[in-house]
Design a protein around this motif. Structure first.
Motif, PDB file in Angstrom:
ATOM      1  N   HIS A   1      41.359  28.633  60.316  1.00  0.00           N
ATOM      2  CA  HIS A   1      40.629  28.469  59.067  1.00  0.00           C
ATOM      3  C   HIS A   1      40.734  27.021  58.599  1.00  0.00           C
ATOM      4  N   PRO A   2      39.608  26.339  58.408  1.00  0.00           N
ATOM      5  CA  PRO A   2      39.663  24.926  58.013  1.00  0.00           C
ATOM      6  C   PRO A   2      40.346  24.700  56.664  1.00  0.00           C
ATOM      7  N   ASP A   3      40.241  25.678  55.754  1.00  0.00           N
ATOM      8  CA  ASP A   3      40.912  25.528  54.462  1.00  0.00           C
ATOM      9  C   ASP A   3      42.431  25.548  54.636  1.00  0.00           C
TER      10      ASP A   3
ATOM     11  N   LEU B   1      51.822  38.676  63.400  1.00  0.00           N
ATOM     12  CA  LEU B   1      52.124  38.455  61.990  1.00  0.00           C
ATOM     13  C   LEU B   1      51.324  37.239  61.536  1.00  0.00           C
ATOM     14  N   TYR B   2      50.452  37.420  60.565  1.00  0.00           N
ATOM     15  CA  TYR B   2      49.574  36.318  60.196  1.00  0.00           C
ATOM     16  C   TYR B   2      49.230  36.366  58.710  1.00  0.00           C
ATOM     17  N   HIS B   3      48.867  35.203  58.190  1.00  0.00           N
ATOM     18  CA  HIS B   3      48.417  35.089  56.812  1.00  0.00           C
ATOM     19  C   HIS B   3      46.916  35.343  56.754  1.00  0.00           C
ATOM     20  N   GLU B   4      46.472  35.837  55.649  1.00  0.00           N
ATOM     21  CA  GLU B   4      45.048  36.114  55.445  1.00  0.00           C
ATOM     22  C   GLU B   4      44.162  34.917  55.773  1.00  0.00           C
TER      23      GLU B   4
ATOM     24  N   VAL C   1      51.976  27.539  62.090  1.00  0.00           N
ATOM     25  CA  VAL C   1      52.442  27.410  60.715  1.00  0.00           C
ATOM     26  C   VAL C   1      51.853  28.521  59.846  1.00  0.00           C
ATOM     27  N   ILE C   2      50.913  29.288  60.387  1.00  0.00           N
ATOM     28  CA  ILE C   2      50.228  30.323  59.605  1.00  0.00           C
ATOM     29  C   ILE C   2      50.176  31.674  60.331  1.00  0.00           C
ATOM     30  N   ALA C   3      50.651  31.720  61.590  1.00  0.00           N
ATOM     31  CA  ALA C   3      50.645  32.979  62.343  1.00  0.00           C
ATOM     32  C   ALA C   3      51.677  32.910  63.460  1.00  0.00           C
TER      33      ALA C   3
ATOM     34  N   PRO D   1      48.634  39.027  52.648  1.00  0.00           N
ATOM     35  CA  PRO D   1      47.498  38.567  51.841  1.00  0.00           C
ATOM     36  C   PRO D   1      47.834  37.339  50.996  1.00  0.00           C
ATOM     37  N   LEU D   2      46.796  36.633  50.619  1.00  0.00           N
ATOM     38  CA  LEU D   2      46.941  35.437  49.808  1.00  0.00           C
ATOM     39  C   LEU D   2      47.594  35.744  48.469  1.00  0.00           C
ATOM     40  N   GLU D   3      47.338  36.905  47.937  1.00  0.00           N
ATOM     41  CA  GLU D   3      47.908  37.263  46.639  1.00  0.00           C
ATOM     42  C   GLU D   3      49.423  37.452  46.706  1.00  0.00           C
ATOM     43  N   ALA D   4      49.945  37.728  47.911  1.00  0.00           N
ATOM     44  CA  ALA D   4      51.394  37.886  48.074  1.00  0.00           C
ATOM     45  C   ALA D   4      52.076  36.550  48.327  1.00  0.00           C
ATOM     46  N   VAL D   5      51.478  35.729  49.200  1.00  0.00           N
ATOM     47  CA  VAL D   5      52.039  34.416  49.543  1.00  0.00           C
ATOM     48  C   VAL D   5      50.911  33.389  49.474  1.00  0.00           C
ATOM     49  N   SER D   6      51.019  32.461  48.551  1.00  0.00           N
ATOM     50  CA  SER D   6      50.004  31.419  48.420  1.00  0.00           C
ATOM     51  C   SER D   6      50.074  30.466  49.605  1.00  0.00           C
ATOM     52  N   MET D   7      49.034  29.680  49.790  1.00  0.00           N
ATOM     53  CA  MET D   7      49.060  28.697  50.864  1.00  0.00           C
ATOM     54  C   MET D   7      50.185  27.682  50.632  1.00  0.00           C
TER      55      MET D   7
END
Length: 455
Positions: free
Chosen positions: A249-251, A272-275, A262-264, A302-308
């Motif tokens: 994801h570019p964002d 195990l991965y972030h949204e 760093v994200i999965a 999900p993003l609501e659990a762990v912010s970027m």
């Protein structure tokens, strides 16, 4: 492969030793931790001992653990190639005065993050039944571009037996084939000895029409190209049925997720991965499910659990996900995960209490590495090996109590406890490093792998 052979297949984590010139120069653009700690004083001895202690604790817990040596630093040869001349001391002094950014680059200890050393395919997945290696070219940053030649020599010195191991050339060091190694590659399977599916994650496409719906980051560079991932897959003989190519994801890249690890993180059937890990999350999961022989177990945060911001600061997803004989999994996280309330709550209430194989979380202090932007997963290169392949390894690189004792004593003898960026011009530091590395190659019994040893 027989049932007996299948049970003997193990994943070996080869951790990179933190080098004697470990320092905080803030060299990695897009790596928030590296940039924010630039200019601080480092402690190379503490960093090396922290890494060794992590290796030892995992070995004691029953996981197969290996060791890879650091690079020769400072790379005075690189400075000479760039026009600096004279004695070593004169080269360092002139570089410090005229191009301090180059001096910092040639002193980088970034090879400690061996997830970037290369991409490895197990023998079970390829037609010639050998383990395949491609060193990463790391062309996106000068300080890492200096690594592949020595990395290749180290890998060939350890995985020397041509009956069991195959080595491929580094991809062309151009932006089109920018390759960051296993930090953007995950193998998913049921058991290690069974065929797996290879997930290659890229940040941008270099040639042709951009795939529908894809876009590039706006602030930080996308380091891995689709073309590089495809080339490595071809080198290793992987087929379309064995590979999935997904865009990061570019964002997430713009938020400081410079590598997919760093994200999965994936291991066995678990991802195990972030949204925000993949641009096309649903399409990536569907393709993995279609190609895997065993059911994929996605664990989505999900993003609501762990912010970027929390994901990047804690390196939750740069943890080591380790398989246990009973089918459960252990997650090895950096101490920073405890410092972020949302992250620690997610680990306890979502991961450990969730319907997934993760049953244990181990916290490790790797602060010296973390401040430069590398967590537990950055520090290790995963190599799946059969019993015969492990027996074919050259050198003394699989960790034992005796090797741990020897390496700890080696660090105590040769490493400094304080290193500021201004210290990098000290010619004595360069001499100390060469003496230490020469002794290390003898201790690991890997022969001559460094430029100064080759003449």
């Amino acid at each position: 492969m027989s049932a007996a052979d299948l049970s003997s297949v193990r994943e070996v984590n080869f951790d990179g030793l933190v080098g004697p010139t470990h320092n905080y120069s803030g060299l990695a653009v897009g790596n928030v931790a590296s940039m924010s700690h630039g200019g601080l004083v480092s402690n190379p001895k503490e960093g090396a001992l922290q890494g060794l202690l992590k290796m030892k604790s995992l070995m004691d817990a029953g996981y197969a653990q290996g060791v890879l040596p650091p690079q020769q630093r400072p790379d005075i040869g690189a400075l000479r190639d760039l026009g600096f001349s004279g004695s070593n001391g004169e080269v360092l002094a002139r570089a410090s005065k005229e191009a301090p950014q180059l001096l910092r680059a040639v002193c980088s200890a970034s090879s400690m993050w061996t997830a970037n050393a290369g991409t490895i395919t197990p023998s079970i997945d390829v037609p010639d039944s050998r383990v395949h290696f491609t060193p990463a070219n790391l062309q996106s940053s000068f300080h890492r571009y200096l690594e592949p030649q020595t990395t290749g020599r180290v890998l060939q010195a350890i995985f020397r037996d041509e009956q069991h191991f195959a080595h491929h050339p580094v991809l062309p060091a151009t932006p089109a084939f920018s390759d960051e190694g296993a930090a953007n590659h995950t193998r998913l399977c049921c058991e290690y000895g069974e065929p797996g599916v290879h997930l290659f994650v890229y940040g941008r496409q270099a040639f042709g029409d951009v795939r529908s719906g894809e876009r590039e980051p706006k602030h930080y560079p996308a380091r891995q190209t689709l073309e590089a991932s495809q080339a490595v897959a071809r080198q290793h003989g992987l087929t379309e049925a064995q590979t999935v190519f997904a865009q990061q994801h570019p964002d997430a890249i713009d938020a400081g997720v410079f590598h997919n690890d760093v994200i999965a993180v994936g291991n066995g059937p678990v991802l195990l991965y972030h949204e925000m890990a993949f641009l096309d999350e649903e399409g990536t999961l569907d393709e993995l499910r279609a190609k895997m022989a065993s059911p994929l177990i996605p664990v989505r945060v999900p993003l609501e659990a762990v912010s970027m911001e929390d994901a990047v600061a804690s390196y939750l997803f740069n943890s080591q996900l380790l398989s246990n004989p009973d089918g459960t999994m252990t997650l090895v996280v950096p101490g920073e995960c405890q410092e972020r309330e949302a992250v620690w709550r997610t680990i306890q209430d979502y991961l450990l209490a969730g319907n997934n194989p993760i049953s244990e979380v181990i916290v490790k202090d790797v602060k010296q590495s973390m401040r430069n932007g590398g967590g537990p997963a950055c520090l290790r290169l995963r190599v799946v090996l059969t019993e015969a392949e492990r027996a074919a390894l050259s050198g003394r690189v699989l960790l034992t109590n005796a090797l741990y004792t020897d390496l700890t004593a080696w660090v105590e003898r040769h490493y400094r406890v304080r290193l500021a960026p201004d210290d990098l011009a000290d010619p004595q530091l360069a001499e100390e490093s060469l003496v230490a590395l020469d002794e290390l190659t003898q201790l690991l019994q890997i022969g001559s792998v460094y430029p100064f040893q080759l003449g």
